[in-house]
Design an enzyme around this catalytic site. Structure first.
Site, PDB file in Angstrom:
ATOM      1  N   SER A   5      49.110  37.508  27.891  1.00 39.24           N
ATOM      2  CA  SER A   5      48.262  36.453  27.186  1.00 39.24           C
ATOM      3  C   SER A   5      49.067  36.770  25.379  1.00 39.24           C
ATOM      4  O   SER A   5      48.972  37.202  24.761  1.00 39.24           O
ATOM      5  CB  SER A   5      46.392  36.026  26.860  1.00 39.24           C
ATOM      6  OG  SER A   5      46.481  36.661  28.252  1.00 39.24           O
ATOM      7  N   ALA A  59      52.804  36.772  19.502  1.00 42.66           N
ATOM      8  CA  ALA A  59      54.051  37.414  19.433  1.00 42.66           C
ATOM      9  C   ALA A  59      54.027  38.682  19.649  1.00 42.66           C
ATOM     10  O   ALA A  59      54.438  39.707  18.717  1.00 42.66           O
ATOM     11  CB  ALA A  59      55.071  37.043  18.308  1.00 42.66           C
ATOM     12  N   ARG A  60      51.705  39.458  19.391  1.00 46.07           N
ATOM     13  CA  ARG A  60      51.870  40.261  19.376  1.00 46.07           C
ATOM     14  C   ARG A  60      51.684  40.857  17.681  1.00 46.07           C
ATOM     15  O   ARG A  60      51.720  42.391  17.677  1.00 46.07           O
ATOM     16  CB  ARG A  60      52.544  41.536  19.550  1.00 46.07           C
ATOM     17  CG  ARG A  60      52.842  41.197  21.147  1.00 46.07           C
ATOM     18  CD  ARG A  60      51.198  41.981  21.581  1.00 46.07           C
ATOM     19  NE  ARG A  60      51.097  41.742  23.359  1.00 46.07           N
ATOM     20  CZ  ARG A  60      50.465  40.736  23.642  1.00 46.07           C
ATOM     21  NH1 ARG A  60      50.126  39.464  23.108  1.00 46.07           N
ATOM     22  NH2 ARG A  60      50.608  40.913  25.719  1.00 46.07           N
ATOM     23  N   LEU A  61      52.114  39.760  16.109  1.00 48.16           N
ATOM     24  CA  LEU A  61      51.961  40.130  15.570  1.00 48.16           C
ATOM     25  C   LEU A  61      50.566  39.707  14.954  1.00 48.16           C
ATOM     26  O   LEU A  61      49.851  39.063  13.964  1.00 48.16           O
ATOM     27  CB  LEU A  61      52.977  39.170  14.682  1.00 48.16           C
ATOM     28  CG  LEU A  61      54.671  39.582  14.943  1.00 48.16           C
ATOM     29  CD1 LEU A  61      55.841  39.006  14.699  1.00 48.16           C
ATOM     30  CD2 LEU A  61      55.193  41.099  14.952  1.00 48.16           C
TER      31      LEU A  61
END
Ligand SMILES: Cc1cc2nc3c(=O)[nH]c(=O)nc-3n(C[C@H](O)[C@H](O)[C@H](O)COP(=O)(O)O)c2cc1C
Length: 218
Positions: A14, A195-197
């Site tokens: 997700s 974006a996993r940041l």
């Protein structure tokens, strides 16, 4: 390796984009922020918003963990209730430090609380026990939590016995049941971002009790 699952676990992902967390707007006290996030989870009707994974050090030196329910939080710390004869209680007697992890998927948030553990005062455990539904009170007398039992029938027979014992009377708190309080030494709040940041702010309590904030790489 043969995978028996039909679902492709590796393809489940997700993207988190509901909110952000920044140093400028974060309060200087992480307990205030935790309370705000807990209220958000309650308002969002998150299932079991006060459920958290409690990690302890096993007596064999291996980590151990299980879910408990948070029953109170204030400046002194995070409180949960359990059996003082359980595996977790034995582990905490030997090594009085623990980590609690909350995961609020609907809000894309995780909170990690680490700290020192003490038993709550008996009067506080008494007051909470008295507020519990009668069936939970009887359950506390019925279960020797974490002991091996021969079968479910054993539990049901014990419940019948304690139900008769307390018929028409108030159920007192078993002396082997009560609360623990985790006085936090660090609290990390995690907010999922695209974006996993992700945003991660870690508060650490210094010698004088003041909190410092650092940002961790996701
Ligand atoms: C949603 C949920 C809430 C739970 N809440 C508690 C709790 O507040 N206190 C407790 O002792 N066990 C609670 N349990 C059961 C524990 O996860 C665990 O099985 C039990 O405490 C025995 O753990 P131990 O053998 O490590 O001591 C809960 C389990 C779940 C799934």
């Amino acid at each position: 390796m043969v995978c028996r699952m039909k679902a492709d676990l590796a393809s489940i992902r997700s993207d988190y984009q509901r909110a952000g967390l920044d140093e400028q707007s974060a309060p200087s006290d992480p307990i205030r922020l935790f309370e705000r996030w807990m209220q958000d989870a309650i308002d969002a009707k998150h299932p079991e918003p006060n459920a958290a994974t409690l990690a302890t050090l096993g007596e064999d030196g291996d980590p151990d963990a299980r879910v408990v329910l948070l029953k109170g939080v204030d400046d002194a710390g995070f409180v949960f209730y359990t059996s003082y004869e359980s595996a977790k209680a034995r582990q905490l007697a030997a090594h009085p430090r623990a980590t609690l992890v909350f995961f609020w998927l609907m809000l894309e948030r995780q909170v990690r609380v680490r700290g020192e553990v003490t038993r709550v005062p008996e009067a506080e455990s008494d007051a909470y026990f008295a507020s519990r539904p009668r069936e939970s009170q009887l359950g506390a007398w019925t279960s020797h939590q974490s002991a091996v039992i021969g079968g479910r029938a054993e539990l049901e027979a014990k419940l019948a016995e304690v139900t008769t014992r307390y018929d028409g009377k108030d159920v007192p708190r078993p002396p082997t049941w009560g609360g623990f309080r985790i006085a936090p030494t660090s609290i990390e709040l995690w907010q999922g971002r695209p974006a996993r940041l992700h945003d991660r702010l870690r508060y650490a309590r210094g010698e004088a009790g003041a909190w410092s904030i650092t940002r961790l790489s996701p």
